[in-house]
Design an enzyme around this catalytic site. Structure first.
Site, PDB file in Angstrom:
ATOM      1  N   ASP A  23       0.868  -1.171   0.000  1.00 58.58           N
ATOM      2  CA  ASP A  23       0.000   0.000   0.000  1.00 58.58           C
ATOM      3  C   ASP A  23       0.912   1.230   0.000  1.00 58.58           C
ATOM      4  O   ASP A  23       1.457   1.609   1.034  1.00 58.58           O
ATOM      5  CB  ASP A  23      -0.898  -0.032   1.239  1.00 58.58           C
ATOM      6  CG  ASP A  23      -1.650   1.273   1.468  1.00 58.58           C
ATOM      7  OD1 ASP A  23      -1.793   2.058   0.510  1.00 58.58           O
ATOM      8  OD2 ASP A  23      -2.104   1.495   2.619  1.00 58.58           O
ATOM      9  N   ILE A  24       1.087   1.843  -1.172  1.00 61.17           N
ATOM     10  CA  ILE A  24       2.008   2.970  -1.317  1.00 61.17           C
ATOM     11  C   ILE A  24       1.222   4.255  -1.089  1.00 61.17           C
ATOM     12  O   ILE A  24       0.478   4.713  -1.963  1.00 61.17           O
ATOM     13  CB  ILE A  24       2.673   2.956  -2.709  1.00 61.17           C
ATOM     14  CG1 ILE A  24       3.370   1.617  -2.937  1.00 61.17           C
ATOM     15  CG2 ILE A  24       3.661   4.112  -2.840  1.00 61.17           C
ATOM     16  CD1 ILE A  24       3.774   1.365  -4.378  1.00 61.17           C
ATOM     17  N   GLY A  25       1.358   4.801   0.107  1.00 66.26           N
ATOM     18  CA  GLY A  25       0.637   6.012   0.465  1.00 66.26           C
ATOM     19  C   GLY A  25       1.456   7.250   0.190  1.00 66.26           C
ATOM     20  O   GLY A  25       2.566   7.195  -0.358  1.00 66.26           O
ATOM     21  N   SER A  27       2.849   9.212   2.392  1.00 67.75           N
ATOM     22  CA  SER A  27       3.962   9.443   3.313  1.00 67.75           C
ATOM     23  C   SER A  27       4.707   8.182   3.723  1.00 67.75           C
ATOM     24  O   SER A  27       5.771   8.270   4.331  1.00 67.75           O
ATOM     25  CB  SER A  27       3.448  10.152   4.583  1.00 67.75           C
ATOM     26  OG  SER A  27       2.422   9.396   5.196  1.00 67.75           O
ATOM     27  N   ILE A  29       5.179   3.546   2.926  1.00 70.25           N
ATOM     28  CA  ILE A  29       4.836   2.330   2.195  1.00 70.25           C
ATOM     29  C   ILE A  29       4.512   1.258   3.229  1.00 70.25           C
ATOM     30  O   ILE A  29       5.361   0.893   4.046  1.00 70.25           O
ATOM     31  CB  ILE A  29       6.002   1.860   1.302  1.00 70.25           C
ATOM     32  CG1 ILE A  29       6.407   2.960   0.321  1.00 70.25           C
ATOM     33  CG2 ILE A  29       5.615   0.585   0.552  1.00 70.25           C
ATOM     34  CD1 ILE A  29       7.703   2.677  -0.412  1.00 70.25           C
ATOM     35  N   LYS A  30       3.291   0.770   3.205  1.00 65.45           N
ATOM     36  CA  LYS A  30       2.886  -0.280   4.133  1.00 65.45           C
ATOM     37  C   LYS A  30       2.853  -1.607   3.404  1.00 65.45           C
ATOM     38  O   LYS A  30       2.309  -1.699   2.303  1.00 65.45           O
ATOM     39  CB  LYS A  30       1.522   0.043   4.743  1.00 65.45           C
ATOM     40  CG  LYS A  30       1.532   1.293   5.604  1.00 65.45           C
ATOM     41  CD  LYS A  30       0.185   1.553   6.248  1.00 65.45           C
ATOM     42  CE  LYS A  30       0.235   2.786   7.121  1.00 65.45           C
ATOM     43  NZ  LYS A  30      -1.075   3.065   7.758  1.00 65.45           N
ATOM     44  N   GLY A 108     -10.207   6.979  -4.865  1.00 63.35           N
ATOM     45  CA  GLY A 108      -8.845   6.526  -5.054  1.00 63.35           C
ATOM     46  C   GLY A 108      -8.758   5.025  -4.851  1.00 63.35           C
ATOM     47  O   GLY A 108      -9.590   4.415  -4.164  1.00 63.35           O
ATOM     48  N   ILE A 109      -7.735   4.408  -5.425  1.00 66.94           N
ATOM     49  CA  ILE A 109      -7.587   2.963  -5.350  1.00 66.94           C
ATOM     50  C   ILE A 109      -7.460   2.484  -3.909  1.00 66.94           C
ATOM     51  O   ILE A 109      -7.989   1.426  -3.537  1.00 66.94           O
ATOM     52  CB  ILE A 109      -6.351   2.492  -6.179  1.00 66.94           C
ATOM     53  CG1 ILE A 109      -6.197   0.969  -6.139  1.00 66.94           C
ATOM     54  CG2 ILE A 109      -5.085   3.181  -5.725  1.00 66.94           C
ATOM     55  CD1 ILE A 109      -7.301   0.218  -6.834  1.00 66.94           C
ATOM     56  N   ASP A 110      -6.813   3.275  -3.046  1.00 68.91           N
ATOM     57  CA  ASP A 110      -6.656   2.865  -1.654  1.00 68.91           C
ATOM     58  C   ASP A 110      -7.995   2.803  -0.938  1.00 68.91           C
ATOM     59  O   ASP A 110      -8.259   1.887  -0.147  1.00 68.91           O
ATOM     60  CB  ASP A 110      -5.695   3.804  -0.918  1.00 68.91           C
ATOM     61  CG  ASP A 110      -6.102   5.268  -1.012  1.00 68.91           C
ATOM     62  OD1 ASP A 110      -6.842   5.636  -1.937  1.00 68.91           O
ATOM     63  OD2 ASP A 110      -5.642   6.061  -0.161  1.00 68.91           O
TER      64      ASP A 110
END
Length: 264
Positions: A23-25, A27, A29-30, A108-110
């Site tokens: 999960d590339i946010g 701030s 990367i999870k 958004g995709i997230d």
């Protein structure tokens, strides 16, 4: 117990059963390290940089990375530690699961992935609240997102104060117990940011109740979930790492798996 460390020693000639969910946010990367045979995520990792990710990957066998990204200009290929890894975007597959995003609002995709994960946890209607760089609310009813709002997250709100005034404050909210606890300028900023978010969330939930006659189940996820949970009176549950769990749900969809297998 079989882990990816001893799998590396015994199964080097076989495809890894382990999957990296990324999960590339904006701030951070999870990552979630998932076992595709048992459909479980056995480790969650937060990385500040690509190099941090590579440190975690170095002991793993070659794997697939199934990712979503909202970070503008991010070079996702850089996540792969070497050419034997495969990287796959979740974006082309998001319409192939349980929720109908084509008929709903533009998310958004997230947030779409978070809604997919929430779909497994509670019945509709439900309201997904994510507490990240932005605070987002997404209402799902009849398999479609009916409502969506975005406003600045807690950290971003404090940054706006720092960037546009002479006040310099670190985002530290843990000491606050009520909105009136403002003995210093720093406390005033913290209370204003925190409780404005609390009141906004409560206000939207009340709006659904009174104006739309919706009584959604509320799910909260993200870095400030536990903090916000202390002050919200609306009944809710906290589900960490919703976006990563949504990635796994999407990857395990039989139609998605078939397409990915044919591509690789």
């Amino acid at each position: 117990m079989d882990t990816y460390h001893n799998q590396k020693a015994t199964n080097n000639n076989n495809k890894s059963r382990y999957l990296v969910l990324a999960d590339i946010g904006n701030s951070a990367i999870k990552l979630g390290i998932a076992d595709t045979e048992t459909a479980t995520i056995h480790q969650y990792i937060t990385c500040e940089t690509i190099q941090d990710c590579h440190e975690w990957f170095k002991d793993m066998p070659s794997s697939q990375i199934f990712y979503s990204s909202v970070r503008h200009g991010f070079q996702v290929e850089g996540l792969m530690p070497n050419s034997s890894w495969k990287i796959i975007s979740a974006e082309p597959f998001i319409e192939m699961d349980a929720l109908n995003f084509k008929a709903g609002l533009d998310l958004g995709i997230d947030r779409k992935l978070a809604c997919l994960a929430a779909f497994q946890v509670v019945e509709q209607p439900f309201l997904v609240i994510t507490m990240g760089t932005a605070t987002t609310l997404s209402l799902v009813l009849d398999n479609t997102c009916k409502f969506s709002v975005i406003f600045p997250g807690l950290g971003l709100s404090v940054k706006a104060v720092n960037d546009n005034t002479r006040i310099m404050v670190e985002p530290n909210f843990e000491h606050l117990d009520n909105p009136a606890q403002t003995t210093t300028i720093q406390d005033s900023v913290h209370a204003g940011v925190l409780f404005s978010t609390v009141f906004a969330i409560e206000g939207w939930v009340n709006y659904f109740h009174q104006q739309q006659q919706y009584f959604p189940k509320v799910i909260i996820s993200g870095g400030y979930s536990n903090l916000i949970s202390k002050f919200i009176t609306t009944k809710h549950i906290i589900v960490p790492n919703l976006t990563i769990k949504g990635l796994l749900k999407l990857f395990l969809n039989s139609k998605v798996r078939k397409i990915i297998q044919n591509q690789t």
